[in-house]
Design an enzyme around this catalytic site. Sequence first.
Site, PDB file in Angstrom:
ATOM      1  N   HIS A   1       3.031  -5.704  -3.535  1.00 31.76           N
ATOM      2  CA  HIS A   1       2.765  -4.448  -4.084  1.00 31.76           C
ATOM      3  C   HIS A   1       2.115  -4.650  -5.352  1.00 31.76           C
ATOM      4  O   HIS A   1       2.886  -5.131  -6.395  1.00 31.76           O
ATOM      5  CB  HIS A   1       3.782  -3.513  -3.660  1.00 31.76           C
ATOM      6  CG  HIS A   1       3.332  -1.994  -3.983  1.00 31.76           C
ATOM      7  ND1 HIS A   1       3.175  -1.361  -5.067  1.00 31.76           N
ATOM      8  CD2 HIS A   1       2.883  -1.067  -2.721  1.00 31.76           C
ATOM      9  CE1 HIS A   1       2.491  -0.145  -4.704  1.00 31.76           C
ATOM     10  NE2 HIS A   1       2.602  -0.030  -3.512  1.00 31.76           N
TER      11      HIS A   1
ATOM     12  N   GLY B   1      -0.781   7.103  -6.123  1.00 32.92           N
ATOM     13  CA  GLY B   1      -0.001   8.247  -6.822  1.00 32.92           C
ATOM     14  C   GLY B   1      -0.795   8.672  -7.683  1.00 32.92           C
ATOM     15  O   GLY B   1       0.016   9.597  -8.683  1.00 32.92           O
TER      16      GLY B   1
ATOM     17  N   LYS C   1       9.104   3.378  -1.445  1.00 30.64           N
ATOM     18  CA  LYS C   1       9.380   3.061  -2.890  1.00 30.64           C
ATOM     19  C   LYS C   1      10.823   3.250  -3.093  1.00 30.64           C
ATOM     20  O   LYS C   1      11.768   3.065  -2.333  1.00 30.64           O
ATOM     21  CB  LYS C   1       8.300   3.840  -3.690  1.00 30.64           C
ATOM     22  CG  LYS C   1       6.844   3.630  -3.289  1.00 30.64           C
ATOM     23  CD  LYS C   1       5.918   3.816  -4.100  1.00 30.64           C
ATOM     24  CE  LYS C   1       4.713   3.774  -3.555  1.00 30.64           C
ATOM     25  NZ  LYS C   1       3.535   4.110  -4.452  1.00 30.64           N
TER      26      LYS C   1
ATOM     27  N   SER D   1      -2.856   7.445  -2.185  1.00 31.77           N
ATOM     28  CA  SER D   1      -3.176   8.835  -2.312  1.00 31.77           C
ATOM     29  C   SER D   1      -3.666   9.272  -0.802  1.00 31.77           C
ATOM     30  O   SER D   1      -4.606  10.269  -0.971  1.00 31.77           O
ATOM     31  CB  SER D   1      -3.973   9.519  -3.202  1.00 31.77           C
ATOM     32  OG  SER D   1      -3.573   9.137  -4.691  1.00 31.77           O
TER      33      SER D   1
ATOM     34  N   GLU E   1       2.725  -2.352  -7.700  1.00 33.16           N
ATOM     35  CA  GLU E   1       3.962  -2.035  -8.481  1.00 33.16           C
ATOM     36  C   GLU E   1       4.777  -3.296  -8.764  1.00 33.16           C
ATOM     37  O   GLU E   1       5.553  -3.418 -10.114  1.00 33.16           O
ATOM     38  CB  GLU E   1       4.804  -0.980  -7.835  1.00 33.16           C
ATOM     39  CG  GLU E   1       4.003   0.390  -7.978  1.00 33.16           C
ATOM     40  CD  GLU E   1       4.234   1.384  -6.969  1.00 33.16           C
ATOM     41  OE1 GLU E   1       5.394   1.223  -6.196  1.00 33.16           O
ATOM     42  OE2 GLU E   1       3.540   2.473  -7.087  1.00 33.16           O
TER      43      GLU E   1
HETATM   44  P1  13P Z   1       0.500   6.962  -2.752  1.00 31.66           P
HETATM   45  O1  13P Z   1       0.520   7.073  -1.328  1.00 31.66           O
HETATM   46  O2  13P Z   1       1.689   7.907  -3.388  1.00 31.66           O
HETATM   47  O3  13P Z   1      -0.583   6.860  -3.645  1.00 31.66           O
HETATM   48  O4  13P Z   1       1.128   5.310  -2.752  1.00 31.66           O
HETATM   49  C1  13P Z   1       0.397   4.433  -2.185  1.00 31.66           C
HETATM   50  C2  13P Z   1       1.132   3.159  -2.098  1.00 31.66           C
HETATM   51  O5  13P Z   1       1.473   2.651  -3.183  1.00 31.66           O
HETATM   52  C3  13P Z   1       1.529   2.463  -0.604  1.00 31.66           C
HETATM   53  O6  13P Z   1       2.342   1.472  -1.007  1.00 31.66           O
END
Ligand code: 13P
Length: 255
Positions: free
Chosen positions: A96, A174, A11, A214, A98
């Site tokens: 993704h 997350g 990220k 996670s 996000e």
């Molecule tokens: P986390 O492992 O921090 O939950 O993030 C997952 C993710 O978005 C991977 O692309």
Amino acid sequence: MRRSFVCGNWKMYKTPSEARVLARDIARGLRGDDGRVEVAVCPPFPAIAAVAESLRESPVAWGGQNCAPQLEGAYTGETSAAMLVDLGCTYAILGHSERRQFFAETDSTVHEKLEAVLGCGLTPILCVGETLEEREADRTSEVVGRQLRGALAGLPGPEIARSVIAYEPVWAIGTGRTATPDMAEAMHREIRELLATMIGEDGAEAVRILYGGSVKPGNAADLFSQPNIDGGLIGGASLTASDFLAIVRAGCSTE
Ligand code: 13P
């Protein structure tokens, strides 16, 4: 037989200098038998060149976290698939949650990006997944199905078969809240069945479907031991070499 795949999504973390060190520590920490699992990391764009230098002699691949749908042109701030190829990338994460949430990406922009990425020979890691609201409204299958069809419809079967899918329930990203192995397996099976309707059983059997949300050293082995979970897309835990390597090892133990 699908080879397990563990990919780090860094990220917007790690400057180029920090990324160089993290990539080096991951490469140094790999053991001989870790080769049973394919390993990759996707740093932020400005760090890709530094990461490439650290990983060049290692089995670890690298990729981008996004890619422009256009091949080139006056698109300030964008990065093309050809630029990623030139940096030695193997992968590009697309769609993704996000990007969908904060940068207004839709299924149709994700589709255009897939075409650009596949056209340059990169392997897309297409992310799909429902929000908590959608899951609670019992709309998970509908949402994930729409995202898959919207992104993949019209692409040639062999191109879909060489793509990677990442099922990432948005409520698990997350948050420390992971889908249970059974819950994740049920969605992965459903995704594979949907792929079979698009490209046939053999093609669908070839597609690697990663779980993301996670994933940590403590829960990775249980998730990866499910028959349709072929590895993970790792956020937070990929930012520490020891945690990421422990997750890679969890993948090895299920090979
Ligand atoms: P986390 O492992 O921090 O939950 O993030 C997952 C993710 O978005 C991977 O692309």
